[in-house]
Write a protein that holds these residues in place. Structure first.
Motif, PDB file in Angstrom:
ATOM      1  N   UNK A 256      82.424 -17.939  65.128  1.00 10.27           N
ATOM      2  CA  UNK A 256      81.002 -17.446  64.848  1.00 10.27           C
ATOM      3  C   UNK A 256      80.892 -16.155  64.362  1.00 10.27           C
ATOM      4  N   UNK A 257      82.071 -15.367  63.623  1.00  7.65           N
ATOM      5  CA  UNK A 257      81.797 -14.193  63.191  1.00  7.65           C
ATOM      6  C   UNK A 257      81.107 -14.057  61.757  1.00  7.65           C
ATOM      7  N   UNK A 258      80.500 -13.440  61.228  1.00  7.40           N
ATOM      8  CA  UNK A 258      80.053 -13.369  59.963  1.00  7.40           C
ATOM      9  C   UNK A 258      81.281 -13.284  59.027  1.00  7.40           C
ATOM     10  N   UNK A 259      82.236 -12.390  59.063  1.00  4.32           N
ATOM     11  CA  UNK A 259      83.503 -12.253  58.491  1.00  4.32           C
ATOM     12  C   UNK A 259      84.524 -12.401  59.417  1.00  4.32           C
ATOM     13  N   UNK A 260      85.558 -13.080  59.572  1.00  3.38           N
ATOM     14  CA  UNK A 260      86.596 -13.081  60.742  1.00  3.38           C
ATOM     15  C   UNK A 260      87.409 -11.866  60.556  1.00  3.38           C
ATOM     16  N   UNK A 282      86.120 -17.094  56.865  1.00  5.66           N
ATOM     17  CA  UNK A 282      87.488 -16.785  57.517  1.00  5.66           C
ATOM     18  C   UNK A 282      88.097 -15.543  57.169  1.00  5.66           C
ATOM     19  N   UNK A 283      88.463 -15.242  56.019  1.00  2.00           N
ATOM     20  CA  UNK A 283      89.336 -14.126  55.476  1.00  2.00           C
ATOM     21  C   UNK A 283      88.853 -13.741  54.205  1.00  2.00           C
ATOM     22  N   UNK A 284      88.772 -12.583  54.025  1.00  2.00           N
ATOM     23  CA  UNK A 284      88.039 -11.869  52.680  1.00  2.00           C
ATOM     24  C   UNK A 284      89.169 -10.777  52.178  1.00  2.00           C
ATOM     25  N   UNK A 285      89.526 -10.700  51.238  1.00  4.21           N
ATOM     26  CA  UNK A 285      90.353  -9.976  50.601  1.00  4.21           C
ATOM     27  C   UNK A 285      89.440  -8.931  49.587  1.00  4.21           C
ATOM     28  N   UNK A 286      89.799  -7.633  49.696  1.00  6.55           N
ATOM     29  CA  UNK A 286      89.293  -6.817  48.339  1.00  6.55           C
ATOM     30  C   UNK A 286      90.226  -5.753  48.024  1.00  6.55           C
ATOM     31  N   UNK A 287      90.332  -5.390  46.944  1.00  2.95           N
ATOM     32  CA  UNK A 287      91.295  -4.240  46.578  1.00  2.95           C
ATOM     33  C   UNK A 287      92.464  -4.238  46.841  1.00  2.95           C
ATOM     34  N   UNK A 288      93.316  -5.363  47.146  1.00  2.00           N
ATOM     35  CA  UNK A 288      94.228  -5.601  47.655  1.00  2.00           C
ATOM     36  C   UNK A 288      95.271  -6.457  46.653  1.00  2.00           C
ATOM     37  N   UNK A 289      96.406  -5.509  46.330  1.00  2.00           N
ATOM     38  CA  UNK A 289      97.193  -6.172  45.079  1.00  2.00           C
ATOM     39  C   UNK A 289      98.771  -5.631  45.142  1.00  2.00           C
ATOM     40  N   UNK A 342      92.001 -23.767  61.213  1.00  2.00           N
ATOM     41  CA  UNK A 342      90.912 -23.236  60.532  1.00  2.00           C
ATOM     42  C   UNK A 342      89.479 -23.906  60.713  1.00  2.00           C
ATOM     43  N   UNK A 343      89.690 -24.592  62.019  1.00  2.00           N
ATOM     44  CA  UNK A 343      88.495 -25.303  62.463  1.00  2.00           C
ATOM     45  C   UNK A 343      88.348 -26.807  61.997  1.00  2.00           C
ATOM     46  N   UNK A 344      87.389 -27.330  62.566  1.00  2.00           N
ATOM     47  CA  UNK A 344      87.346 -28.936  62.064  1.00  2.00           C
ATOM     48  C   UNK A 344      86.955 -29.059  60.730  1.00  2.00           C
ATOM     49  N   UNK A 345      86.012 -28.259  60.191  1.00  2.00           N
ATOM     50  CA  UNK A 345      85.507 -28.317  58.943  1.00  2.00           C
ATOM     51  C   UNK A 345      86.510 -27.850  57.967  1.00  2.00           C
ATOM     52  N   UNK A 346      87.248 -26.943  58.399  1.00  2.00           N
ATOM     53  CA  UNK A 346      88.377 -26.155  57.445  1.00  2.00           C
ATOM     54  C   UNK A 346      89.503 -27.108  57.474  1.00  2.00           C
ATOM     55  N   UNK A 347      89.735 -27.826  58.543  1.00  2.00           N
ATOM     56  CA  UNK A 347      90.819 -28.830  58.532  1.00  2.00           C
ATOM     57  C   UNK A 347      90.594 -29.992  57.767  1.00  2.00           C
ATOM     58  N   UNK A 348      89.356 -30.572  57.796  1.00  2.00           N
ATOM     59  CA  UNK A 348      88.981 -31.615  56.842  1.00  2.00           C
ATOM     60  C   UNK A 348      89.174 -31.202  55.367  1.00  2.00           C
ATOM     61  N   UNK A 349      88.581 -29.850  55.150  1.00  2.00           N
ATOM     62  CA  UNK A 349      88.461 -29.374  53.592  1.00  2.00           C
ATOM     63  C   UNK A 349      90.071 -29.255  53.115  1.00  2.00           C
ATOM     64  N   UNK A 350      91.074 -28.633  54.049  1.00  2.00           N
ATOM     65  CA  UNK A 350      92.414 -28.596  53.798  1.00  2.00           C
ATOM     66  C   UNK A 350      93.247 -29.999  53.544  1.00  2.00           C
ATOM     67  N   UNK A 358      91.646 -24.507  46.699  1.00  2.00           N
ATOM     68  CA  UNK A 358      91.193 -23.100  47.005  1.00  2.00           C
ATOM     69  C   UNK A 358      90.182 -23.171  48.223  1.00  2.00           C
ATOM     70  N   UNK A 359      90.670 -23.079  49.391  1.00  2.00           N
ATOM     71  CA  UNK A 359      89.710 -23.148  50.456  1.00  2.00           C
ATOM     72  C   UNK A 359      88.441 -22.282  50.571  1.00  2.00           C
ATOM     73  N   UNK A 360      87.173 -23.014  50.830  1.00  2.00           N
ATOM     74  CA  UNK A 360      85.997 -22.146  50.604  1.00  2.00           C
ATOM     75  C   UNK A 360      86.000 -21.091  51.621  1.00  2.00           C
ATOM     76  N   UNK A 361      86.540 -20.998  52.595  1.00  2.00           N
ATOM     77  CA  UNK A 361      86.607 -20.162  53.784  1.00  2.00           C
ATOM     78  C   UNK A 361      87.440 -18.992  53.688  1.00  2.00           C
ATOM     79  N   UNK A 362      88.097 -18.831  52.430  1.00  2.00           N
ATOM     80  CA  UNK A 362      88.929 -17.754  52.042  1.00  2.00           C
ATOM     81  C   UNK A 362      88.451 -17.193  50.864  1.00  2.00           C
TER      82      UNK A 362
END
Lengths: 400, 363
Positions: A256-260, A282-289, A342-350, A358-362
């Motif tokens: 239940x974090x806004x961004x894990x 779950x995961x957010x990337x920025x300026x990362x290359x 990645x959670x029940x929902x995440x698992x279903x999506x995967x 392209x998972x929606x939670x990443x």
């Protein structure tokens, strides 16, 4: 005779102190007002009896010998706090309260024991320096204006069972240090609950609860901790990795974090066997290359290191170790996040989108292929989430 | 074709003209500096003597004047009246082995020359490592135990100085090591003559102003002479507690001395609130690294500071809540920003109000 002696001590205690050097064993009991520095010399013991109330109008209490304080109340407004200088583990502060100081408790070296003590409304609650190996157990560190617990200068304390909440800037700040243990603590409602900063800070942070913080754990400037079996819930950001923070994130629960997990600026963590449940992202990337890092990393790190003179101006010094990347970090355009649940929902999506989806939670290079830096486009890294777990791992405990 | 650096050429010409002018005017009584340079207490010939107008031998500029030492290690250089920094250097090539750089700044820098000739005391050059530290020789060094009140002192710093003229204080030490938990220390060093001091600050810092209650001391039998291949055991090295009186006395001297050339102002945060516990530092070098030439006392609750300067001139002003070392989180830091390069020009005897210096907390 003994009673008369104690009575004499108590009577002395009633008078306000005007600067005091204690050179032999002394006992305080009752209420005492302090207006200047009190120093307990090496070889002497100051014992403060339960129920004592020590009020500081100014000054501080400096212990070069030994302090035994139990159920005592130390308070004042803007006073200098208690300074333990090289005290061994026979110095004990137990079930005391320390409030209103610039630094409530300064521990310079040594291995004193601080147990069940409350530090609140100080600028800094506790500061450890000089390679201290103090033990902090079951303390309450709350409402300190800047930092609750500051661990510096290669100190390696044991910190366990503490409640660290509502501190101004940082609940705990680990700077170039490696606590011998940091476990079973609860950190809540801090701006940043735990900051781990700079090369040399690679502690094991295990089995703690982080809740309702703006940032639960911030890892910065080449620190490389192991974060394991922690429970992170209801934080704005669970773990933020920033500026070459190659942490190992293993067996935690993000709930239940806004961004894990937020990853930025050339950080290459290993993220394995964690549970991600009910986070908005779950995961957010920025300026990362990886490409950017390969092209510019060393140059930028050199210039960063050079701009660290005494006043933050260019010093002309060569790059230091903290600016250098961990040699085994791979720069292949991916973040290693395999074997997570990645959670029940995440698992279903995967299961629906498969390994190439392209998972929606990443949020990664699949969502924003590039970013611009220095007038040039760079590819944003991608998260490697395959294989994933089909059931929660539950390695982190929800309560302590 | 190689480009000619007009600025450097101009400086050289200026130096030449000045020197020629001085020489012509003072044929009978030449103004300048002279002395002897040594290495391991022996005269050192062929040493490059460089004269700078700024401290830290600002590498961005050529020396104002140069000469070299003769076979007896003697040097003499004509200079007009002024304030100078003298640096001595010698590169030693050793048949196929690594090149060694010997170097030292004159201990009494800056050197005030008010006409006439000034003879400087002889001083030793020392071998420099890549980082400016002393380069140890095999099996050579010093060891001992830091003791206070007959008890060993852990985590004290032991400082090795090559010269004593600065009073064995400040960051000009060549080496500093921390004593172990039993108070013992061991310092690998080259052979030579060294001065040792030991300090333990309450906050554990390697450098900074000593506070009442800190431990401080210099080796009772300074200097220590080390021979090649020998480790000298000093035994117990006693330190004592800094008391209020001795601290006050020290603050009246050196960098802290009261003078009538003063910069003053207030340290404030970004909201304009006074900040307590911040020192103002004056540098002669625009990079503001290394050793400041003057330091104020820490600000009180009103944020006010007075920075007493020994002389008029151009200074670069910084502010910080601790002395020395890289910035750590929680420190206050700032610079005088009325000019982009943090510079202030002041005449001797003048009192200037800098208004305020904004400091920020570093996290």
């Amino acid at each position: 005779m003994k009673k008369i002696f104690i009575l004499a001590i108590l009577l002395l205690g009633a008078a306000p102190a005007l600067g005091l050097t204690i050179t032999r064993d002394t006992t305080w009991q009752g209420e005492r007002e302090i207006r200047e520095e009190v120093r307990v010399e090496s070889g002497a013991t100051l014992t403060i009896r339960p129920g004592s109330k020590i009020i500081f109008h100014s000054g501080h209490l400096e212990i070069a010998g030994r302090l035994i304080a139990e159920d005592a109340d130390f308070r004042g407004s803007g006073w200098g706090g208690i300074l333990l200088k090289g005290c061994d583990n026979s110095t004990i502060i137990r079930n005391c309260s320390i409030a209103g100081a610039k630094t409530g408790l300064f521990i310079g070296g040594g291995a004193p024991r601080i147990e069940g003590t409350t530090l609140q409304n100080n600028e800094v609650g506790i500061e450890l320096k000089q390679q201290s190996t103090a033990t902090l157990k079951d303390c309450r560190i709350s409402g300190n204006r800047k930092v609750g617990l500051f661990i510096k200068d290669e100190s390696s304390p044991h910190v366990s069972g503490c409640s660290i909440s509502k501190n101004g800037k940082y609940g705990v700040y680990i700077y170039r240090s490696r606590p011998a243990g940091f476990t079973g603590n609860t950190l809540s409602e801090n701006d940043t609950a735990l900051m781990i900063s700079n090369a040399g800070s690679d502690p094991r942070i295990q089995g703690n609860i982080f809740s309702k913080n703006k940032i639960a754990i911030l890892v910065d400037r080449a620190a490389r901790p192991l974060l394991t079996e922690n429970f992170l819930r209801d934080n704005q950001t669970g773990v933020r990795l920033y500026r070459r923070a190659d942490a190992a994130i293993d067996g935690n629960r993000f709930e239940r974090n806004h961004e894990a997990l937020s990853i930025a600026y050339s950080s290459y963590p290993r993220i394995h066997y964690n549970d991600f449940v009910g986070n908005r992202r779950a995961v957010f990337l920025e300026f990362q290359s990886s490409n950017w890092e390969k092209s510019n990393g060393s140059t930028v790190r050199e210039s960063e290191a050079e701009s660290r003179g005494a006043f933050g101006q260019s010093s002309g010094h060569a790059a230091d170790a903290e600016a250098r990347r961990r040699p085994d970090a791979e720069l292949n355009g991916t973040i290693d996040a395999r074997h997570n649940w990645w959670g029940e929902e995440g698992n279903r999506e995967l299961n629906r989108i498969g390994t190439s989806g392209n998972p929606s939670f990443i949020h990664d290079g699949r969502d924003a292929p590039t970013f611009v830096d220095g007038g040039k486009e760079w590819p944003l890294d991608r998260v490697n989430f395959t294989p994933w777990q089909s059931a929660p791992l539950r390695r982190a405990k929800e309560s302590l | 074709m190689k480009r000619i650096d007009l600025r450097r050429l101009s400086l050289l010409l200026l130096a030449f003209i000045l020197l020629a002018g001085v020489s012509a005017c003072n044929k009978g009584q030449e103004s300048g500096l002279s002395g002897t340079v040594l290495f391991q207490d022996q005269p050192l010939s062929g040493t490059q003597i460089e004269i700078y107008l700024k401290e830290e031998q600002d590498r961005a500029t050529l020396p104002f004047a140069t000469t070299s030492s003769d076979t007896a290690g003697r040097y003499r250089i004509a200079l007009p009246s002024g304030r100078y920094y003298l640096i001595a250097k010698k590169k030693v090539e050793s048949g196929g082995g690594p090149t060694r750089m010997l170097m030292a700044a004159a201990p009494l820098n800056p050197l005030d020359l008010q006409g006439g000739s000034k003879e400087l005391a002889p001083f030793n050059l020392r071998e420099m490592g890549r980082d400016g530290a002393l380069v140890a020789e095999a099996d050579t060094g010093v060891k001992g135990r830091i003791v206070h009140d007959r008890k060993p002192v852990a985590n004290a710093f032991v400082y090795v100085y090559s010269e004593k003229s600065a009073g064995l204080i400040g960051p000009s030490y060549g080496e500093a090591v921390r004593s172990a938990s039993d108070g013992t220390f061991s310092i690998p060093l080259p052979a030579g003559k060294f001065y040792l001091a030991a300090r333990k600050r309450g906050d554990g810092a390697r450098s900074g102003d000593l506070a009442v209650g800190d431990l401080n001391g210099s080796w009772q039998k300074n200097p220590v002479t080390l021979n090649h291949g020998e480790t000298t055991d000093l035994g117990d090295f006693h330190v004592s507690i800094v008391k209020e009186e001795s601290r006050k006395e020290r603050l009246q001297q050196g960098k802290f001395a009261l003078t009538d050339t003063t910069l003053h102002g207030r340290m404030v945060d970004q909201d304009g609130k006074a900040v307590r516990g911040v020192y103002a530092f004056a540098y002669l070098d625009s990079r503001m690294v290394g050793k400041p030439v003057y330091i104020s006392a820490a600000t009180g609750a009103d944020g006010r500071f007075e920075l007493r300067l020994g002389d008029g001139g151009t200074y670069y002003i910084g502010a910080r809540s601790t002395f020395g070392g890289p910035l750590e989180p929680g420190e206050w830091v700032g610079t005088y920003d009325a000019r982009p390069n943090h510079m202030v020009a002041i005449k001797k005897g003048e009192v200037l109000d800098l208004d305020r210096i904004i400091v920020r907390e570093v996290w």
